[in-house]
Write an enzyme that holds these catalytic residues in place. Structure first.
Site, mmCIF file in Angstrom:
data_model
loop_
_atom_site.group_PDB
_atom_site.id
_atom_site.type_symbol
_atom_site.label_atom_id
_atom_site.label_comp_id
_atom_site.label_asym_id
_atom_site.label_seq_id
_atom_site.Cartn_x
_atom_site.Cartn_y
_atom_site.Cartn_z
ATOM 1 N N LYS A 16 0.850 -1.209 0.000
ATOM 2 C CA LYS A 16 0.000 0.000 0.000
ATOM 3 C C LYS A 16 0.874 1.243 0.000
ATOM 4 O O LYS A 16 2.035 1.227 0.440
ATOM 5 C CB LYS A 16 -0.958 0.020 1.204
ATOM 6 N N ASP A 139 -3.035 -1.328 10.325
ATOM 7 C CA ASP A 139 -3.394 -1.271 8.906
ATOM 8 C C ASP A 139 -3.719 -2.640 8.313
ATOM 9 O O ASP A 139 -3.938 -2.750 7.100
ATOM 10 C CB ASP A 139 -2.368 -0.486 8.065
#
Ligand code: C5P
Length: 303
Positions: A16, A139
């Protein structure tokens, strides 16, 4: 008649980027509230799970094998939560640099949770899987969802955003290693690094309405503490600019930096210039947004 249980499952685990990251302030539980936009990109680890009577995690990077790998902790947590004895032999093929701000370990853990649910044929719903993911790391829940999402709270409160197209990113990963990097950088934040989250809200509004990314809103609260702790990084933005990068942004708590352009040839030229200039001084990738084929459905609001 139900399908026979699978023997093995292979999942791609994307990296990401944080398209901006604001830290709002410190919470009573020691964590920080943040606002960020997560985007999954097509730099992927590959996680393969095979049925076994025990839990075993192998990795192409031998430093990341066994119980220390978040994949192992994810599967142990799932076993305990469900109360099952099924095991898995997991092989993680790494492509995503470790501890770079690209979410590699979290993505591998999310891929393992999704893979194990399928391998062990568990009826665990998405929101319960997301709760488990949130206890593994702030996350990890994003990687159950993938695509593009606004992240709030610790990073686990997610709102999907439209999948952006026409963007290519050049990622530069310098060889900077800080012990317990994420915790260290959060602890190094000062009040002046905090901001109310307005820039991320504005960027999210743009993306919701189909507008292009605003480069002026890609600021990251970790820039100041990262450069204080790793002064060798101070020359990186200039090197990226000299290589043709129109802007320079930081992903997560770093040290990965990136630039974004709207043409893959332009991205490849910047990457070639950077490789020529930096040699072994950094690893350079060109990536595009990664659309997950089967995202975990719905919106996770921590409920
Ligand atoms: O959740 P994760 O395991 O990634 O967090 C590592 C450390 O980073 C936490 O123990 C905490 O010190 C810090 N952190 C924080 N606020 C967040 C996420 C992480 O203070 N939103």
């Amino acid at each position: 008649m139900s399908n026979p249980p699978p023997i093995d499952i292979t999942r791609q685990a994307p990296a990401k980027l944080n398209l901006g990251l604001e830290v709002l302030g410190r919470r009573d539980d020691g964590y920080h509230d943040l606002a960020t936009i997560f985007l999954a990109v097509d730099l992927c680890d590959v996680v393969t799970l095979t049925r076994s009577d025990r839990l075993d995690v192998r990795c192409s990077d031998s430093r990341l094998e066994g119980e220390a790998n978040l994949v192992w902790q994810a599967l142990r947590l799932l076993q305990r939560e469900i109360g099952i004895a099924s095991g898995a032999r997991v092989v993680v093929q790494k492509q995503i640099p470790d501890a770079a701000g690209l979410g590699g370990a979290s993505s591998d853990a999310a891929a393992a949770l999704l893979g194990a649910r399928e391998l062990w044929q568990l009826a665990i719903p998405d929101n319960r899987l997301a709760m488990l993911a949130g206890t593994l790391g702030s996350d990890v829940p994003f990687f159950l969802l993938g695509g593009c999402a606004l992240g709030r709270g610790r990073g686990e409160l997610l709102e999907p955003l439209p999948f952006p197209t026409g963007m290519w990113f050049v990622i530069v990963v310098p060889p900077v290693h800080l012990p317990r990097k994420t915790a260290t950088l959060y602890a190094a934040l000062r009040p002046e690094d905090f901001s109310p989250g307005d820039r991320i809200s504005a960027q999210a509004r743009r993306l919701r309405s189909g507008q292009a990314l605003d480069p002026a809103l890609l600021g990251n609260a970790f820039c100041r503490p990262l450069l204080d702790l790793a002064p060798a990084l101070r020359s990186l933005p200039d090197a990226m600019t000299r290589a043709g990068a129109p802007l320079v942004a930081l992903s997560g708590a770093g040290p990965a930096h990136y630039s974004v352009v709207d043409d893959p040839g332009h991205a490849a030229r910047i990457a070639a210039n950077l490789r020529a200039e930096m040699g072994n001084g950094a690893t350079v990738f060109v990536v595009a947004p990664w659309q997950t084929s089967s995202p975990v459905a719905g919106r996770y609001d921590g409920a």
